[in-house]
Design an enzyme around this catalytic site. Structure first.
Site, mmCIF file in Angstrom:
data_model
loop_
_atom_site.group_PDB
_atom_site.id
_atom_site.type_symbol
_atom_site.label_atom_id
_atom_site.label_comp_id
_atom_site.label_asym_id
_atom_site.label_seq_id
_atom_site.Cartn_x
_atom_site.Cartn_y
_atom_site.Cartn_z
ATOM 1 N N THR A 151 -11.171 -9.300 8.395
ATOM 2 C CA THR A 151 -11.722 -8.561 9.537
ATOM 3 C C THR A 151 -10.640 -7.681 10.152
ATOM 4 O OG1 THR A 151 -13.053 -8.775 11.558
ATOM 5 C CG2 THR A 151 -11.368 -10.451 11.231
ATOM 6 N N ASN A 152 -10.867 -7.200 11.360
ATOM 7 C CA ASN A 152 -9.892 -6.326 12.028
ATOM 8 C C ASN A 152 -9.850 -6.670 13.513
ATOM 9 O OD1 ASN A 152 -11.998 -4.644 13.415
ATOM 10 N ND2 ASN A 152 -12.564 -4.281 11.291
ATOM 11 N N HIS A 153 -9.038 -5.935 14.278
ATOM 12 C CA HIS A 153 -8.806 -6.298 15.680
ATOM 13 C C HIS A 153 -9.859 -5.787 16.657
ATOM 14 C CE1 HIS A 153 -5.044 -8.191 14.934
ATOM 15 N NE2 HIS A 153 -4.496 -7.112 14.420
ATOM 16 N N SER A 154 -10.940 -5.175 16.176
ATOM 17 C CA SER A 154 -11.920 -4.619 17.113
ATOM 18 C C SER A 154 -12.516 -5.710 18.013
ATOM 19 C CB SER A 154 -13.046 -3.935 16.340
ATOM 20 O OG SER A 154 -14.066 -3.576 17.233
#
Ligand code: CTP
Length: 402
Positions: A211-214
């Site tokens: 995933t990512n930091h959003s």
């Protein structure tokens, strides 16, 4: 742009339920949103909470007596009703709902309700059996039929200790309902928008994801701003910890592929799509059905395949497409490439390395670039405010379209 509560007159009717203490919090939240609030308490409400507490929060005397010559209602009992942009009854007891349905006016709350032309929002709160009673259900049906907005009640544990449907909707959500109602006549009234938010998750195996930091905050802020301007909003949300905004239709998705299919079906008959989500560009080529074991090797190789670019693949005629460009270098150059490459009407460029803005922050500093190529470099501002700036551009594009 402030929320639709700014400078509006709210008449807040409080009736005799233990949930009356939550009306103090509601009054406080409305005041913080720069609304003018006059509280009106029934006799029953004054047994649970003090008019003085409301007066302290709203900076105005609370109205308790229809015949008190000192009170605003006493001088002219329709003045408050006429002044109000919105009347909220929270909590609304079964008794008050019955009086409303049958046009009784025996105190400041019911009199104001009968005299006002403003929209009315009620938040029922009562014992679950009282709520289920056919009399209460019939009264609510009459009120809904007349255009009264009914929020809740919700289920959960009640003051009696019983669990059932009868709890008043939380004050923060009632503020959302008030914003929705007051925003209905906004400049996006009658428009349909799809907004995406959050960071997608790509499964590696049943316990691990990429995933990512959003945080989802930017997309949620745009959805709320659009709702506050009267748009009908669908929010396609990748995993995040934010509560569903009131009055927004939320579709929860996990992966880039899920988001692709949700967006594709949501954009039918839609005026604009704002893709604020951080969509994964890559997904594991093979998803293991079982948890991959650590084994004895010191490293593993994960093969990734490209996901479909949702924005680039959509070409619904007349759809206004807004994309984001999350960059760490070459901000405007990369954003312009995305604008043309994905056939966008507007690109929102943000430097995700900028301290105090971007991922997880409540603020953002963005540059808006439209089809004319001109860069509108905005200062750092709250994400809700950024949402309005984006929507200003969307509204302008929509009015130019046939
Ligand atoms: N986007 C999309 N589908 C994808 C990837 C991105 O619709 N599979 C959208 C994002 O929601 C955003 C825009 O495309 O509105 C740009 O996303 P961004 O991550 O900034 O850029 P990418 O196109 O993925 O390119 P790169 O990662 O090379 O910068």
């Amino acid at each position: 742009m402030p929320t639709p509560l700014q400078g509006r007159h709210i008449a807040l009717g409080v009736t005799g339920s233990i949930a009356a203490y939550k009306a103090l919090d509601l009054a406080s939240k409305l005041i913080q949103a720069n609304a003018t609030v006059v509280a009106m308490l029934t006799d029953g409400a004054t047994r649970f909470v003090s008019p003085l507490a409301f007066a302290a929060i709203t900076h105005r005397p609370a109205v308790t007596d229809l015949y008190d010559p000192q009170s605003e209602l006493g001088i002219d009992h329709v003045a408050l009703a006429e002044q109000a942009d919105l009347v909220i009854v929270a909590p609304a007891t079964a008794n008050t709902l019955a009086k409303m349905a049958h046009g009784l006016a025996d105190g400041p709350v019911t009199t104001t309700l009968l005299a006002t032309a403003a929209p009315v929002l009620v938040a029922p709160a009562m014992d679950a059996h009282m709520f289920d009673h056919p009399a209460t259900q019939d009264n609510l049906a009459i009120l809904r039929e007349r255009g009264v907005y009914v929020a809740g009640p919700v289920s959960g544990r009640m003051a009696s200790g019983l669990v059932g449907t009868g709890r008043m909707v939380e004050p923060a959500d009632l503020v959302g309902h008030a914003r929705l109602i007051l925003g209905l006549t906004g400049d996006l009234s009658g428009r349909r928008l799809v907004v995406t938010a959050g960071g997608t998750e790509e499964a590696i195996d049943p316990v691990r994801v990429i995933t990512n930091h959003s945080s989802g905050k930017m997309g949620y802020a745009i959805a709320e701003a659009a709702r506050d301007r009267g748009a009908s909003v669908t929010l396609v949300a990748a995993p995040n910890s934010l509560p569903d905004p009131v009055g927004v239709s939320v579709v929860r998705v996990t992966s880039a592929a899920d988001m692709g299919s949700a967006v594709t079906s949501a954009v039918e008959n839609t005026d604009a799509l704002v893709m604020a989500a951080a969509v994964s560009d890559w997904t594991p080529a093979d998803v293991s059905p079982h948890k991959a074991k650590k084994g004895s090797s010191d490293s593993i190789t994960l093969e990734l395949k490209k996901t479909e670019d949702i924005l680039a693949s959509l070409s619904s005629p007349g759809l206004v497409k807004v994309g984001f460009a999350a960059e760490t270098e070459g901000l405007e150059r990369n954003a312009r490439a995305k604008l043309t490459g994905k056939g966008l009407d507007l690109v929102v460029a943000n430097d995700v390395t900028d301290p105090g803005s971007g991922f997880g922050s409540d603020d953002n500093r963005v540059t808006l670039i439209g089809r004319d190529g001109e860069a509108e470099r905005l200062p750092k501002m709250a994400k809700y405010e950024v949402g309005h700036r984006i929507l200003d551009r969307v509204a302008a594009i929509l009015t130019q379209r046939p």
